[in-house]
Design an enzyme around this catalytic site. Structure first.
Site, short mmCIF file in Angstrom:
data_model
loop_
_atom_site.label_atom_id
_atom_site.label_comp_id
_atom_site.label_asym_id
_atom_site.label_seq_id
_atom_site.Cartn_x
_atom_site.Cartn_y
_atom_site.Cartn_z
N THR A 140 3.81 8.28 4.34
CA THR A 140 3.40 7.29 3.41
C THR A 140 4.74 7.12 2.56
OG1 THR A 140 2.58 7.60 1.07
CG2 THR A 140 3.42 9.60 2.08
N ASP A 141 4.49 5.91 1.95
CA ASP A 141 5.72 5.34 1.25
C ASP A 141 6.22 5.99 0.01
OD1 ASP A 141 3.54 4.59 -0.48
OD2 ASP A 141 4.04 2.28 -0.42
N GLU A 142 5.06 7.00 -0.49
CA GLU A 142 5.40 7.84 -1.66
C GLU A 142 6.50 8.82 -1.48
OE1 GLU A 142 1.97 8.93 -3.64
OE2 GLU A 142 0.81 7.26 -3.01
N ILE A 180 -5.97 22.22 11.59
CA ILE A 180 -4.54 21.94 12.44
C ILE A 180 -3.81 23.31 12.15
CG2 ILE A 180 -4.72 19.28 12.46
CD1 ILE A 180 -2.77 19.58 9.87
N PRO A 233 -0.46 11.87 -14.96
CA PRO A 233 0.64 12.38 -14.97
C PRO A 233 1.92 12.00 -13.80
CG PRO A 233 -1.08 13.94 -15.14
CD PRO A 233 -1.77 12.64 -14.41
N TYR A 262 1.40 15.78 -3.93
CA TYR A 262 0.91 15.02 -2.40
C TYR A 262 2.19 14.64 -1.74
CZ TYR A 262 -0.28 11.26 0.51
OH TYR A 262 -0.34 10.41 1.71
N GLU A 298 -4.35 16.30 3.13
CA GLU A 298 -5.01 16.13 2.00
C GLU A 298 -4.30 14.62 1.66
OE1 GLU A 298 -7.53 17.33 0.59
OE2 GLU A 298 -7.83 18.95 2.11
N SER A 340 4.38 17.18 -0.56
CA SER A 340 3.89 17.92 0.79
C SER A 340 4.17 17.01 1.88
CB SER A 340 2.55 18.07 0.45
OG SER A 340 1.77 16.91 0.63
N LYS A 341 3.99 15.73 1.59
CA LYS A 341 4.15 14.76 2.92
C LYS A 341 5.76 14.41 3.00
CE LYS A 341 1.63 12.50 4.67
NZ LYS A 341 0.72 12.66 5.96
P1 NAD Z 1 -8.22 10.76 4.37
O1 NAD Z 1 -8.34 11.70 3.26
O2 NAD Z 1 -9.35 9.69 4.32
O3 NAD Z 1 -8.63 11.66 5.83
C1 NAD Z 1 -7.98 12.64 6.07
C2 NAD Z 1 -8.77 13.35 7.35
O4 NAD Z 1 -8.03 14.81 7.60
C3 NAD Z 1 -10.33 13.85 6.99
O5 NAD Z 1 -10.95 13.29 8.08
C4 NAD Z 1 -10.03 15.35 6.73
O6 NAD Z 1 -11.36 16.24 6.99
C5 NAD Z 1 -8.68 15.73 7.72
N1 NAD Z 1 -8.34 17.11 7.35
C6 NAD Z 1 -7.97 17.53 6.39
N2 NAD Z 1 -7.14 18.72 6.33
C7 NAD Z 1 -7.55 19.00 7.55
C8 NAD Z 1 -7.10 20.24 8.39
N3 NAD Z 1 -6.45 21.09 7.75
N4 NAD Z 1 -7.24 20.26 9.73
C9 NAD Z 1 -7.83 19.13 10.40
N5 NAD Z 1 -8.29 17.89 9.65
C10 NAD Z 1 -8.17 17.84 8.25
O7 NAD Z 1 -6.64 10.27 4.70
P2 NAD Z 1 -6.51 8.86 5.14
O8 NAD Z 1 -6.37 7.92 3.73
O9 NAD Z 1 -7.03 8.40 6.21
O10 NAD Z 1 -5.01 8.95 5.45
C11 NAD Z 1 -4.63 9.55 6.57
C12 NAD Z 1 -2.97 9.74 6.90
O11 NAD Z 1 -2.38 8.79 6.45
C13 NAD Z 1 -2.57 10.94 5.85
O12 NAD Z 1 -1.71 11.61 6.51
C14 NAD Z 1 -1.93 10.08 4.71
O13 NAD Z 1 -0.92 10.82 4.17
C15 NAD Z 1 -1.21 8.93 5.40
N6 NAD Z 1 -1.45 7.72 4.67
C16 NAD Z 1 -2.59 7.10 4.07
C17 NAD Z 1 -2.24 6.14 3.36
C18 NAD Z 1 -3.46 5.42 2.64
O14 NAD Z 1 -3.34 4.59 1.91
N7 NAD Z 1 -4.64 5.93 2.85
C19 NAD Z 1 -1.35 5.21 3.16
C20 NAD Z 1 0.07 5.67 3.88
C21 NAD Z 1 -0.32 6.89 4.53
O1 DAU Z 2 1.23 4.65 -0.96
C1 DAU Z 2 0.43 5.09 -0.08
C2 DAU Z 2 -0.53 6.05 -0.53
O2 DAU Z 2 -1.46 5.43 -1.27
C3 DAU Z 2 -0.97 7.09 0.38
O3 DAU Z 2 -0.05 7.84 0.96
C4 DAU Z 2 -2.02 7.97 -0.39
O4 DAU Z 2 -2.69 8.73 0.63
C5 DAU Z 2 -3.28 7.14 -0.92
O5 DAU Z 2 -4.17 7.80 -1.69
C6 DAU Z 2 -2.63 5.85 -1.71
O6 DAU Z 2 -2.07 6.72 -2.93
P1 DAU Z 2 -2.15 5.95 -4.49
O7 DAU Z 2 -1.96 6.82 -5.25
O8 DAU Z 2 -1.25 4.79 -4.55
O9 DAU Z 2 -3.40 5.42 -4.45
P2 DAU Z 2 -4.83 5.30 -5.46
O10 DAU Z 2 -5.91 4.44 -4.75
O11 DAU Z 2 -5.31 6.66 -5.92
O12 DAU Z 2 -4.33 4.67 -6.55
C7 DAU Z 2 -3.76 3.17 -6.44
C8 DAU Z 2 -3.15 2.97 -7.75
O13 DAU Z 2 -4.37 2.87 -8.79
C9 DAU Z 2 -2.52 4.06 -8.46
O14 DAU Z 2 -1.33 3.19 -9.14
C10 DAU Z 2 -3.34 4.70 -9.41
C11 DAU Z 2 -4.19 3.38 -10.00
N1 DAU Z 2 -5.57 4.30 -10.26
C12 DAU Z 2 -6.57 4.88 -9.23
C13 DAU Z 2 -7.66 5.33 -9.41
C14 DAU Z 2 -8.14 6.19 -8.44
C15 DAU Z 2 -6.42 3.67 -11.31
O15 DAU Z 2 -5.78 2.74 -12.37
N2 DAU Z 2 -7.47 3.95 -11.75
C16 DAU Z 2 -8.13 4.97 -10.83
O16 DAU Z 2 -9.32 5.19 -10.82
#
Ligand code: NAD
Ligand code: DAU
Length: 354
Positions: free
Chosen positions: A135-137, A61, A293, A161, A85, A164-165
C-alpha cells in the site's frame, strides 16, 4: 511445475477481482488460500467455483504445516500475496490481528515459500516469483505541495495498519536481499470497485446514500486520497508478475487525487441520478463526524516507474469507473444483504455510535 499461481486472500475485495480476471485471461490454474475473515466472501468467486482450474483452500497464512503441504502438493510457479487485515479504523481499535496476519503471517509465508523455492530445480527456481501486494500508506502523509510518493520515498507509516504493512514490505525486501528469493513488491493507492466491503469509504457512502442514512465524513473532509479502479490495479499486478524486475518495488496509482468531501458529493449526485431522490438531494445527509486518530492528510502516488519500465497505465477514468461502481452496488442487492448482516452491523454501531 504446473502453471499454477497460489493467491493468498483471494476471497477479499482485490484478490477476488484478481482471480476472476486472471482466469479469464489464460489457461493458468489458481489456488486460493483464504482464512475467510469477515472480509472474505466466497460469493465473489461463485462463477468459477466449479472450474477445474480453481481450488479453494480454507486456511491461515500463519499455518506453516498447511503452507508446507500445500506448496508441495500444488507446486506453484508464483505466489501472489494479498492476504491481510486491511481496514485502518479496525487497526486503531484493535491492532493485534494486524500484527498477527500482516507481520507474523507474511513471515510464515516467506519462510515456507523460501523452503519450497530452495528445493526447486534450477530453471524453475529462476522462473519462480513471490509478489507482495502492499500500500501507499507505508510512506506516511504528504503536505499539500509535496511531490507524490515514489519508490525511494522513505517509509513513515502512521497507523497500526500501515506499520504492519511496512514491516511486511521490509521482510519481503530482506528475503530477496539475503536469500535471493525472487520477490516483487507493489505499493498501490486507494482502490474502489465491485466486491469492496462496505466498511471502506466508497461502498459505505453508496449504501448509506441509497438507504437514506447519514454519510459520515471524518474531520473537515479535506483529506486527499489517490483513487484507482480495482481492475486497473489487478492489471498492474499481472503486468508486474509477468515483466517486473526481481527485487524491485513498483508504485501503482491513478493520478487521481481527490478530497474525501468531493468523493462523497460525487456519489450523492450519481445515486440521486440513478435511484431518484424524491425531491431531497442526498448531499443533505452529509454529516461531519469525529476525525480518525492520526488521520493521514494526503496520499499521492507517482506511478511513473511502472509506466516507463513496464508500459502499464490505468485504463479507466474516475468519472466512468465510479458510475460503474455505483451501478454494481445497485444491481447486487443479494451480495449487499449478505455482507451487511451480523458482524457488519456490530462494527457500524460500535464505530459510528459516538
Ligand atoms: P480485504 O480486507 O478485502 O481482503 C483480505 C482477504 O484476506 C480476505 O479475504 C480475508 O479473509 C483474507 N485474510 C485475512 N487474514 C488472513 C489470514 N491470516 N490468512 C489467510 N487469509 C486471510 O483486503 P483488500 O482491500 O482486498 O486488500 C488486499 C491487499 O491489498 C492487502 O494486502 C492490502 O493491504 C492491499 N491494498 C489494498 C488497497 C485497497 O484500497 N483496498 C490498496 C492498496 C493495497
Ligand atoms: O491507500 C491505500 C489504502 O486505502 C489501503 O492500503 C487500505 O487497505 C484501504 O482500506 C484504504 O485505506 P484508507 O484509510 O485510505 O481507506 P478508507 O476507505 O477507510 O478511507 C478513505 C478516506 O475516507 C480516509 O481519509 C478516511 C475517510 N473516511 C472513511 C470512512 C470509512 C471518512 O471520512 N468516513 C468514513 O466513514
Amino acid at each position: 511445475m504446473e502453471n499454477t499461481v497460489l493467491v493468498t486472500g483471494g476471497a477479499g475485495f482485490i484478490g477476488s477481482n484478481f482471480i476472476l480476471r486472471w482466469m479469464e485471461s489464460g489457461p493458468a490454474s489458481v489456488v486460493n488460500l483464504d482464512k475467510l475473515t469477515y472480509a472474505g466472501n466466497l460469493h465473489n468467486l461463485a462463477s468459477i467455483a466449479d472450474d477445474k482450474r480453481y481450488e479453494f483452500v480454507h486456511g491461515d497464512i500463519a499455518d506453516r504445516v498447511l503452507l508446507c503441504s500445500l506448496l508441495d502438493r500444488r507446486k506453484p510457479r508464483a505466489v501472489v500475496h494479498f492476504a491481510a487485515e486491511s481496514h485502518v479504523d479496525r487497526s486503531i481499535r484493535g491492532p493485534e490481528d494486524f500484527i498477527r496476519t500482516n507481520v507474523d503471517g507474511t513471515f510464515a509465508l516467506l519462510e515456507e515459500v523460501r523452503a519450497y523455492w530452495v528445493g526447486l530445480e534450477e530453471r524453475k527456481r529462476g522462473d519462480f516469483r513471490f509478489l507482495h501486494v502492499s500500500t501507499d500508506e507505508v510512506y506516511g502523509s504528504l503536505g499539500p505541495k509535496d511531490p507524490p510518493f515514489s519508490e525511494v520515498t522513505p517509509y513513515a507509516p502512521n497507523s497500526p495498519y500501515a506499520a504492519s504493512k511496512a514491516a511486511s514490505d521490509h521482510l519481503v525486501r530482506a528475503y530477496h536481499h539475503t536469500y535471493g528469493l525472487p520477490t516483487l513488491t507493489t505499493n498501490c493507492s486507494n482502490n474502489y470497485g465491485r466486491f469492496q466491503f462496505p466498511e471502506k469509504l466508497i461502498p459505505l457512502i453508496i449504501l448509506n446514500a441509497l438507504n437514506g442514512k447519514p454519510l459520515p465524513v471524518y474531520g473537515d473532509g479535506q483529506n486527499v486520497r489517490d483513487w484507482l479502479y480495482v481492475e486497473d490495479h489487478c492489471e498492474a499486478i499481472a503486468t508486474v508478475l509477468h515483466r517486473g524486475q526481481v527485487g524491485q518495488t513498483y508504485n501503482i496509482g491513478g493520478w487521481n487525487e481527490k478530497r474525501n468531501i468531493d468523493i462523497v458529493e460525487t456519489i450523492c449526485h450519481i445515486v440521486d441520478e440513478m435511484a431518484g431522490n424524491g425531491g431531497t438531494a442526498r448531499r443533505s445527509l452529509i454529516t461531519f463526524v469525529k476525525d480518525r486518530p492520526g488521520h493521514d492528510r494526503r496520499y499521492a502516488m507517482d506511478a511513473g516507474k511502472i509506466e516507463r519500465e513496464l508500459g502499464w497505465r490505468p485504463r479507466e477514468t474516475f468519472e466512468s469507473a465510479i458510475r460503474k461502481t455505483v451501478q454494481w452496488y445497485l444491481d447486487n442487492e443479494d451480495w449487499v444483504r449478505d455482507v451487511t448482516s451480523g458482524s457488519y452491523r456490530q462494527w457500524i454501531e460500535t464505530h459510528y455510535s459516538s
